[in-house]
Every structure is written in structure tokens, then in C-alpha cells.
Design an enzyme around this catalytic site. Structure first.
Site, PDB file in Angstrom:
ATOM      1  N   SER A  17       0.829  -1.202   0.000  1.00 11.95           N
ATOM      2  CA  SER A  17       0.000   0.000   0.000  1.00 11.95           C
ATOM      3  C   SER A  17       0.866   1.256   0.000  1.00 11.95           C
ATOM      4  O   SER A  17       1.615   1.523   0.944  1.00 11.95           O
ATOM      5  CB  SER A  17      -0.898   0.011   1.243  1.00 11.95           C
ATOM      6  N   HIS A  42      -1.464  -1.340  -4.177  1.00 14.37           N
ATOM      7  CA  HIS A  42      -2.704  -0.951  -3.499  1.00 14.37           C
ATOM      8  C   HIS A  42      -2.707   0.561  -3.278  1.00 14.37           C
ATOM      9  O   HIS A  42      -1.764   1.115  -2.709  1.00 14.37           O
ATOM     10  CB  HIS A  42      -2.773  -1.698  -2.161  1.00 14.37           C
ATOM     11  N   ASP A  44      -4.874   3.717  -1.668  1.00 13.33           N
ATOM     12  CA  ASP A  44      -5.932   4.056  -0.725  1.00 13.33           C
ATOM     13  C   ASP A  44      -6.422   5.476  -0.981  1.00 13.33           C
ATOM     14  O   ASP A  44      -5.687   6.437  -0.780  1.00 13.33           O
ATOM     15  CB  ASP A  44      -5.386   3.970   0.708  1.00 13.33           C
ATOM     16  N   MET A  46      -8.889   8.389   0.064  1.00 16.38           N
ATOM     17  CA  MET A  46      -9.672   8.827   1.226  1.00 16.38           C
ATOM     18  C   MET A  46     -10.182  10.242   1.019  1.00 16.38           C
ATOM     19  O   MET A  46      -9.445  11.092   0.524  1.00 16.38           O
ATOM     20  CB  MET A  46      -8.793   8.806   2.475  1.00 16.38           C
ATOM     21  N   HIS A  75      -8.561   1.158  -3.542  1.00 16.16           N
ATOM     22  CA  HIS A  75      -9.460   0.975  -2.388  1.00 16.16           C
ATOM     23  C   HIS A  75     -10.083   2.335  -2.064  1.00 16.16           C
ATOM     24  O   HIS A  75      -9.399   3.229  -1.573  1.00 16.16           O
ATOM     25  CB  HIS A  75      -8.614   0.448  -1.212  1.00 16.16           C
ATOM     26  N   MET A  77     -12.184   4.822  -0.028  1.00 21.57           N
ATOM     27  CA  MET A  77     -12.785   5.115   1.277  1.00 21.57           C
ATOM     28  C   MET A  77     -13.434   6.489   1.148  1.00 21.57           C
ATOM     29  O   MET A  77     -12.973   7.475   1.720  1.00 21.57           O
ATOM     30  CB  MET A  77     -11.698   5.101   2.362  1.00 21.57           C
ATOM     31  N   MET A 146     -11.537  -5.555   5.983  1.00 19.18           N
ATOM     32  CA  MET A 146     -10.642  -4.643   6.714  1.00 19.18           C
ATOM     33  C   MET A 146     -10.287  -5.256   8.071  1.00 19.18           C
ATOM     34  O   MET A 146     -11.168  -5.660   8.822  1.00 19.18           O
ATOM     35  CB  MET A 146     -11.307  -3.281   6.943  1.00 19.18           C
ATOM     36  N   GLY A 151      -8.497   4.353   7.383  1.00 19.58           N
ATOM     37  CA  GLY A 151      -8.141   5.759   7.540  1.00 19.58           C
ATOM     38  C   GLY A 151      -6.648   5.992   7.673  1.00 19.58           C
ATOM     39  O   GLY A 151      -6.135   7.017   7.239  1.00 19.58           O
ATOM     40  N   PHE A 152      -5.953   5.039   8.271  1.00 15.54           N
ATOM     41  CA  PHE A 152      -4.533   5.262   8.540  1.00 15.54           C
ATOM     42  C   PHE A 152      -3.733   3.976   8.390  1.00 15.54           C
ATOM     43  O   PHE A 152      -4.248   2.887   8.670  1.00 15.54           O
ATOM     44  CB  PHE A 152      -4.343   5.791   9.970  1.00 15.54           C
ATOM     45  N   GLY A 154      -0.328   1.710   9.572  1.00 18.33           N
ATOM     46  CA  GLY A 154       0.403   1.487  10.816  1.00 18.33           C
ATOM     47  C   GLY A 154      -0.428   1.160  12.043  1.00 18.33           C
ATOM     48  O   GLY A 154       0.053   1.285  13.167  1.00 18.33           O
ATOM     49  N   ASP A 184      -6.795  -6.306   4.590  1.00 19.78           N
ATOM     50  CA  ASP A 184      -6.070  -5.025   4.603  1.00 19.78           C
ATOM     51  C   ASP A 184      -6.025  -4.447   6.014  1.00 19.78           C
ATOM     52  O   ASP A 184      -7.072  -4.198   6.621  1.00 19.78           O
ATOM     53  CB  ASP A 184      -6.822  -4.060   3.660  1.00 19.78           C
ATOM     54  N   GLY A 185      -4.807  -4.229   6.513  1.00 18.72           N
ATOM     55  CA  GLY A 185      -4.638  -3.534   7.788  1.00 18.72           C
ATOM     56  C   GLY A 185      -3.864  -4.340   8.817  1.00 18.72           C
ATOM     57  O   GLY A 185      -4.245  -5.453   9.162  1.00 18.72           O
ATOM     58  N   GLY A 186      -2.732  -3.778   9.235  1.00 21.94           N
ATOM     59  CA  GLY A 186      -1.951  -4.418  10.301  1.00 21.94           C
ATOM     60  C   GLY A 186      -1.267  -5.704   9.877  1.00 21.94           C
ATOM     61  O   GLY A 186      -0.941  -6.538  10.729  1.00 21.94           O
ATOM     62  N   GLY A 206       1.165  -2.021   4.131  1.00 20.17           N
ATOM     63  CA  GLY A 206       1.686  -0.669   3.932  1.00 20.17           C
ATOM     64  C   GLY A 206       2.958  -0.447   4.720  1.00 20.17           C
ATOM     65  O   GLY A 206       4.073  -0.519   4.178  1.00 20.17           O
ATOM     66  N   SER A 207       2.800  -0.212   6.012  1.00 17.21           N
ATOM     67  CA  SER A 207       3.969   0.146   6.826  1.00 17.21           C
ATOM     68  C   SER A 207       4.999  -0.979   6.881  1.00 17.21           C
ATOM     69  O   SER A 207       6.199  -0.716   6.947  1.00 17.21           O
ATOM     70  CB  SER A 207       3.525   0.559   8.228  1.00 17.21           C
TER      71      SER A 207
HETATM   72  C1  DX5 Z   1      -6.061   1.809   5.849  1.00 16.61           C
HETATM   73  C2  DX5 Z   1      -5.707   1.403   4.457  1.00 16.61           C
HETATM   74  C3  DX5 Z   1      -4.610   0.421   4.347  1.00 16.61           C
HETATM   75  C4  DX5 Z   1      -3.289   0.877   4.922  1.00 16.61           C
HETATM   76  C5  DX5 Z   1      -2.670  -0.341   5.524  1.00 16.61           C
HETATM   77  O1  DX5 Z   1      -7.204   2.551   5.822  1.00 16.61           O
HETATM   78  O2  DX5 Z   1      -6.835   0.832   3.802  1.00 16.61           O
HETATM   79  O3  DX5 Z   1      -4.449  -0.024   3.010  1.00 16.61           O
HETATM   80  O4  DX5 Z   1      -2.406   1.412   3.996  1.00 16.61           O
HETATM   81  O5  DX5 Z   1      -1.541   0.029   6.221  1.00 16.61           O
HETATM   82  P1  DX5 Z   1      -0.802  -0.968   7.199  1.00 16.61           P
HETATM   83  O6  DX5 Z   1      -0.360  -2.157   6.389  1.00 16.61           O
HETATM   84  O7  DX5 Z   1       0.333  -0.154   7.710  1.00 16.61           O
HETATM   85  O8  DX5 Z   1      -1.781  -1.360   8.275  1.00 16.61           O
HETATM   86 ZN    ZN Z   2      -6.464  -0.109   1.783  1.00 14.35          ZN
END
Ligand code: DX5
Ligand code: ZN
Length: 230
Positions: A17, A42, A44, A46, A75, A77, A146, A151-152, A154, A184-186, A206-207
Site C-alpha cells: 500500500s 494498493h 488508498d 480517502m 481501495h 474510502m 478490513m 483511515g490510517f 500502521g 487489509d490492515g496491520g 503498507g507500513s
Molecule cells: C487503511 C488502508 C490500508 C493501509 C494499511 O485505511 O486501507 O491499506 O495502507 O496500512 P498498514 O499495512 O500499515 O496497516
Molecule cells: Zn487499503
């Protein structure tokens, strides 16, 4: 783009991401994930309304489209995704997923995305039950579960989502479908094995990818870890 074929050939896909990338050196980061074996990019999007953050949009797709061979996995949002899905497909998105909570007409939105020529995905927030999409499953190419509140980047993985992934796998099987399941996420070294075992086929990270010192070797490591977890 044949998403199902890509999943079948690779077992599980990694979709880094860009939200966590350093835009100052985006080209280097994209080349690194390409060399590391990432399968999708990916993106995102927003709007500051559906989620409390504002991120990227059409200019970034324009910058990436002609310059990478990796398919763009968008994706959304944003509220009322029906207002923008066609434009995202025109801008080069090969997969467009939208939050089902953000529209009154998810069935219509799926149709618009497919009609425009992309793969269509529905996204579920951690608190949204599977029943919200059950009757639309036949219409979707992909469901994105999700595992953090959107939204964020990390954030911490919400482990109760594992049950939801397993239930979705059963539902897809029971209906005789081949809907692709993305999570997606964490996601990172410690969470990838369990989501893959639960049935995730596309992993967004992502992170974990872009926060690493060596993006290329981190990508390779996570791709291999995902395969080994199958
Ligand atoms: C959050 C996004 C994710 C985000 C994941 O709203 O949809 O795609 O980039 O980031 P990590 O992998 O750091 O949780
Ligand atoms: Zn995403």
C-alpha cells in the site's frame, strides 16, 4: 487483467500500500516492490468524510499507470463511490473496491465498475457483518475484509477479523463461487501466517513494506512468508 488466474498461479498475492510510501522517492520504492515480487499496487483513496483522513487520487494514478506493469488495486474510502468509480477505471485502476457502508446502492456500484472494465470489490469495515454483502456475492470479483478501521496506515491488526475471513471462505464455497478474498490492515511478519491460514488470498501491507529499511528484501520476505503459510 485476470485476477483469479493471478491468484491461482501464485497462491497468494502481496499488494503493498502506497499510503505508507515516501512520495519523495516513490519511483525507487515502486521499483523495489517490483523487484521484490509484489503482485499488485494498493492505492488508498480517502475523502476526509468517510474516514478522518485525506490521501491520494487521480494524479497519482496518472503518474503510475504508464510506468509500472503492476496492476493498480484501488481501495475507495469515499462517500457515494458511484460518483467516481468510472473515472478511477478510466484512470487505470484494474481493481476498484468500495466500502459498502458508503453507498445505498452497492449492487449498482458493482455493475458500474464491471461495465467500465475493471474487477469489482466490496470492502467491509471490521464492524460490518458479512450479511451486508451475502446477497451480492455473486456480483463481486473480490471482497476486501478490513482488519483495522480504515483511515490510517500502521495500526494494529484486529484479530477477531480472522473468524470473519473463515466465515467468508465458507460462504464463498457454499455458493460455489470463486470470489477473491483480500485482507487489509496491520499485516506483517507476525500476522500474515494467520490470515493466510484463514483463507486470505490478497494481502495488503503498507507500513511493513515501505517502513522497512530495505523495501525490496522486505517485499520478497513477505511474499515468501505468505506462500509458506498456505
Ligand atoms: C487503511 C488502508 C490500508 C493501509 C494499511 O485505511 O486501507 O491499506 O495502507 O496500512 P498498514 O499495512 O500499515 O496497516
Ligand atoms: Zn487499503
Amino acid at each position: 487483467m485476470n485476477l483469479l488466474k493471478l491468484v491461482k498461479e501464485n497462491g497468494v498475492l502481496l499488494a503493498p500500500s502506497v499510503l505508507s510510501a515516501d512520495l519523495w522517492r516513490l519511483e525507487d520504492d515502486i521499483r523495489s516492490i517490483e523487484r521484490g515480487g509484489a503482485h499488485l499496487i494498493h492505492l488508498d483513496v480517502m475523502d476526509g468524510v468517510f474516514v478522518p483522513n485525506i490521501s491520494m487520487g487521480f494524479p497519482l494514478l496518472d503518474a503510475l499507470r504508464e510506468r509500472t506493469s503492476l496492476p493498480l488495486d484501488v481501495h475507495l474510502m469515499i462517500v457515494e463511490p458511484e460518483r467516481y468509480v468510472e473515472r478511477f477505471v478510466k484512470a487505470g485502476a484494474e481493481i476498484v473496491s468500495f466500502q459498502v457502508e458508503a453507498t445505498y446502492h452497492p449492487h449498482r456500484v458493482l455493475g458500474m465498475i464491471k461495465e467500465a472494465g475493471a474487477k469489482a470489490g466490496m470492502v467491509l469495515n471490521p464492524g460490518t457483518p458479512l450479511s451486508a454483502i451475502e446477497h451480492l456475492l455473486e456480483e463481486a470479483d473480490m471482497v476486501l475484509v478490513m482488519s483495522v478501521n480504515p483511515g490510517f496506515g500502521g495500526q494494529r491488526f484486529i484479530s477477531s477479523v480472522l473468524n470473519k475471513i473463515e466465515a467468508l471462505v465458507s460462504l464463498v464455497k457454499q455458493k460455489g463461487l470463486s470470489t477473491v478474498i483480500e485482507v487489509d490492515g496491520g499485516l506483517g511478519e507476525s500476522t500474515i501466517p494467520s490470515v493466510v491460514k484463514a483463507g486470505a488470498q490478497v494481502l495488503v501491507a503498507g507500513s511493513a513494506v515501505f517502513g522497512a529499511e530495505d523495501v525490496e528484501s522486505e517485499t520478497r520476505k513477505l511474499v515468501n512468508l505468505a506462500k509458506l503459510s498456505l
